[in-house]
Motif scaffolding. Sequence first.
Motif, PDB file in Angstrom:
ATOM      1  N   LEU A  40      14.074  40.112 -26.362  1.00 57.95           N
ATOM      2  CA  LEU A  40      14.735  40.339 -27.652  1.00 57.95           C
ATOM      3  C   LEU A  40      14.503  41.761 -28.131  1.00 57.95           C
ATOM      4  CD1 LEU A  40      13.833  37.015 -29.488  1.00 57.95           C
ATOM      5  CD2 LEU A  40      16.111  37.711 -28.698  1.00 57.95           C
ATOM      6  N   ASN A  41      13.285  42.224 -28.002  1.00 60.94           N
ATOM      7  CA  ASN A  41      12.943  43.569 -28.444  1.00 60.94           C
ATOM      8  C   ASN A  41      13.631  44.623 -27.579  1.00 60.94           C
ATOM      9  OD1 ASN A  41      11.539  45.120 -30.348  1.00 60.94           O
ATOM     10  ND2 ASN A  41       9.932  45.556 -28.867  1.00 60.94           N
ATOM     11  N   SER A  42      13.658  44.412 -26.259  1.00 54.22           N
ATOM     12  CA  SER A  42      14.282  45.374 -25.342  1.00 54.22           C
ATOM     13  C   SER A  42      15.771  45.540 -25.598  1.00 54.22           C
ATOM     14  CB  SER A  42      14.073  44.937 -23.891  1.00 54.22           C
ATOM     15  OG  SER A  42      12.711  44.991 -23.561  1.00 54.22           O
ATOM     16  N   TYR A  43      16.430  44.453 -25.967  1.00 50.81           N
ATOM     17  CA  TYR A  43      17.869  44.507 -26.245  1.00 50.81           C
ATOM     18  C   TYR A  43      18.179  44.894 -27.693  1.00 50.81           C
ATOM     19  CZ  TYR A  43      19.129  42.629 -21.690  1.00 50.81           C
ATOM     20  OH  TYR A  43      19.319  42.456 -20.355  1.00 50.81           O
ATOM     21  N   GLY A  44      17.143  45.147 -28.486  1.00 48.64           N
ATOM     22  CA  GLY A  44      17.351  45.584 -29.861  1.00 48.64           C
ATOM     23  C   GLY A  44      17.677  44.470 -30.834  1.00 48.64           C
ATOM     24  N   VAL A  45      17.547  43.236 -30.393  1.00 50.21           N
ATOM     25  CA  VAL A  45      17.880  42.099 -31.256  1.00 50.21           C
ATOM     26  C   VAL A  45      16.914  41.994 -32.431  1.00 50.21           C
ATOM     27  CG1 VAL A  45      18.163  39.582 -31.310  1.00 50.21           C
ATOM     28  CG2 VAL A  45      18.929  40.878 -29.322  1.00 50.21           C
ATOM     29  N   THR A  46      15.661  42.374 -32.228  1.00 46.39           N
ATOM     30  CA  THR A  46      14.668  42.254 -33.301  1.00 46.39           C
ATOM     31  C   THR A  46      14.974  43.164 -34.493  1.00 46.39           C
ATOM     32  OG1 THR A  46      13.230  43.828 -32.145  1.00 46.39           O
ATOM     33  CG2 THR A  46      12.797  41.482 -31.799  1.00 46.39           C
ATOM     34  N   ARG A  47      15.820  44.168 -34.288  1.00 50.21           N
ATOM     35  CA  ARG A  47      16.220  45.035 -35.413  1.00 50.21           C
ATOM     36  C   ARG A  47      17.106  44.293 -36.395  1.00 50.21           C
ATOM     37  NH1 ARG A  47      17.263  49.396 -31.262  1.00 50.21           N
ATOM     38  NH2 ARG A  47      19.318  48.456 -31.229  1.00 50.21           N
ATOM     39  N   ASN A  48      17.715  43.192 -35.945  1.00 50.16           N
ATOM     40  CA  ASN A  48      18.646  42.439 -36.783  1.00 50.16           C
ATOM     41  C   ASN A  48      18.075  41.110 -37.246  1.00 50.16           C
ATOM     42  OD1 ASN A  48      20.688  44.411 -36.413  1.00 50.16           O
ATOM     43  ND2 ASN A  48      21.107  43.550 -34.399  1.00 50.16           N
ATOM     44  N   MET A  49      16.770  40.976 -37.187  1.00 49.85           N
ATOM     45  CA  MET A  49      16.143  39.735 -37.643  1.00 49.85           C
ATOM     46  C   MET A  49      14.827  40.047 -38.339  1.00 49.85           C
ATOM     47  SD  MET A  49      14.496  38.096 -34.138  1.00 49.85           S
ATOM     48  CE  MET A  49      16.024  37.806 -33.337  1.00 49.85           C
ATOM     49  N   ILE A  50      14.360  39.067 -39.062  1.00 51.73           N
ATOM     50  CA  ILE A  50      13.067  39.171 -39.716  1.00 51.73           C
ATOM     51  C   ILE A  50      12.052  38.529 -38.781  1.00 51.73           C
ATOM     52  CG2 ILE A  50      11.689  38.487 -41.707  1.00 51.73           C
ATOM     53  CD1 ILE A  50      14.387  38.215 -43.238  1.00 51.73           C
ATOM     54  N   VAL A  51      11.057  39.291 -38.350  1.00 48.07           N
ATOM     55  CA  VAL A  51      10.018  38.764 -37.463  1.00 48.07           C
ATOM     56  C   VAL A  51       8.776  38.501 -38.313  1.00 48.07           C
ATOM     57  CG1 VAL A  51       8.617  39.150 -35.410  1.00 48.07           C
ATOM     58  CG2 VAL A  51      10.967  40.034 -35.497  1.00 48.07           C
ATOM     59  N   HIS A  52       8.385  37.227 -38.374  1.00 52.13           N
ATOM     60  CA  HIS A  52       7.201  36.820 -39.129  1.00 52.13           C
ATOM     61  C   HIS A  52       6.040  36.617 -38.175  1.00 52.13           C
ATOM     62  CE1 HIS A  52       9.414  35.952 -42.837  1.00 52.13           C
ATOM     63  NE2 HIS A  52      10.336  35.401 -42.073  1.00 52.13           N
ATOM     64  N   ARG A  53       4.877  37.045 -38.591  1.00 50.49           N
ATOM     65  CA  ARG A  53       3.662  36.752 -37.830  1.00 50.49           C
ATOM     66  C   ARG A  53       2.957  35.611 -38.551  1.00 50.49           C
ATOM     67  NH1 ARG A  53      -1.394  40.636 -36.159  1.00 50.49           N
ATOM     68  NH2 ARG A  53      -2.407  39.041 -34.911  1.00 50.49           N
ATOM     69  N   PRO A  54       2.786  34.467 -37.879  1.00 49.11           N
ATOM     70  CA  PRO A  54       2.134  33.327 -38.536  1.00 49.11           C
ATOM     71  C   PRO A  54       0.691  33.644 -38.916  1.00 49.11           C
ATOM     72  CG  PRO A  54       3.055  32.706 -36.392  1.00 49.11           C
ATOM     73  CD  PRO A  54       3.176  34.185 -36.517  1.00 49.11           C
ATOM     74  N   GLU A  55       0.280  33.112 -40.023  1.00 47.95           N
ATOM     75  CA  GLU A  55      -1.099  33.273 -40.481  1.00 47.95           C
ATOM     76  C   GLU A  55      -1.961  32.157 -39.888  1.00 47.95           C
ATOM     77  OE1 GLU A  55      -2.349  35.638 -42.580  1.00 47.95           O
ATOM     78  OE2 GLU A  55      -0.405  36.634 -42.563  1.00 47.95           O
ATOM     79  N   PRO A  56      -3.219  32.451 -39.553  1.00 47.02           N
ATOM     80  CA  PRO A  56      -4.119  31.390 -39.086  1.00 47.02           C
ATOM     81  C   PRO A  56      -4.266  30.316 -40.160  1.00 47.02           C
ATOM     82  CG  PRO A  56      -5.084  33.542 -38.705  1.00 47.02           C
ATOM     83  CD  PRO A  56      -3.869  33.756 -39.558  1.00 47.02           C
ATOM     84  N   ARG A  57      -4.371  29.066 -39.730  1.00 46.72           N
ATOM     85  CA  ARG A  57      -4.485  27.932 -40.657  1.00 46.72           C
ATOM     86  C   ARG A  57      -5.763  27.154 -40.400  1.00 46.72           C
ATOM     87  NH1 ARG A  57      -1.217  29.952 -43.967  1.00 46.72           N
ATOM     88  NH2 ARG A  57       0.976  29.800 -43.535  1.00 46.72           N
ATOM     89  N   SER A  58      -6.259  26.530 -41.445  1.00 44.56           N
ATOM     90  CA  SER A  58      -7.393  25.622 -41.319  1.00 44.56           C
ATOM     91  C   SER A  58      -6.892  24.289 -40.767  1.00 44.56           C
ATOM     92  CB  SER A  58      -8.017  25.385 -42.698  1.00 44.56           C
ATOM     93  OG  SER A  58      -7.079  24.700 -43.524  1.00 44.56           O
ATOM     94  N   PHE A  59      -7.810  23.414 -40.416  1.00 49.64           N
ATOM     95  CA  PHE A  59      -7.421  22.082 -39.953  1.00 49.64           C
ATOM     96  C   PHE A  59      -6.568  21.387 -41.007  1.00 49.64           C
ATOM     97  CE2 PHE A  59      -8.008  17.509 -39.583  1.00 49.64           C
ATOM     98  CZ  PHE A  59      -7.684  17.294 -38.258  1.00 49.64           C
ATOM     99  N   GLU A  60      -6.985  21.488 -42.265  1.00 49.47           N
ATOM    100  CA  GLU A  60      -6.234  20.866 -43.359  1.00 49.47           C
ATOM    101  C   GLU A  60      -4.829  21.463 -43.463  1.00 49.47           C
ATOM    102  OE1 GLU A  60      -9.406  22.037 -43.656  1.00 49.47           O
ATOM    103  OE2 GLU A  60     -10.351  20.045 -43.643  1.00 49.47           O
ATOM    104  N   GLY A  61      -4.739  22.760 -43.275  1.00 47.51           N
ATOM    105  CA  GLY A  61      -3.432  23.408 -43.321  1.00 47.51           C
ATOM    106  C   GLY A  61      -2.526  22.953 -42.182  1.00 47.51           C
ATOM    107  N   LEU A  62      -3.107  22.796 -40.985  1.00 48.59           N
ATOM    108  CA  LEU A  62      -2.334  22.338 -39.834  1.00 48.59           C
ATOM    109  C   LEU A  62      -1.843  20.907 -40.028  1.00 48.59           C
ATOM    110  CD1 LEU A  62      -4.490  23.786 -36.928  1.00 48.59           C
ATOM    111  CD2 LEU A  62      -2.229  24.570 -37.661  1.00 48.59           C
TER     112      LEU A  62
END
Length: 79
Positions: A40-62
Amino acid sequence: MTQPKEKVVAYFYDEEVGNYTFGGGNPMRPHRARMVYSLLNSYGVTRNMIVHRPEPRSFEGLTEYHADGEVFVKVGQRG
């Protein structure tokens, strides 16, 4: 009915996903996720999307989303 002016694509990815192993019986193949993102990055697709990095979660959060029995990894342990 009104059409939205622009569609927004969101993608969740963390570059550390390839550092985890889920065991032989799990269908998740972390190297595939890394490869898809690379393409996706090589073809430039990521420029047209929002890339989120997930945050670590606790057991309760999961377990807000997953059933307790589905959460099989120790939170905070990598490997």
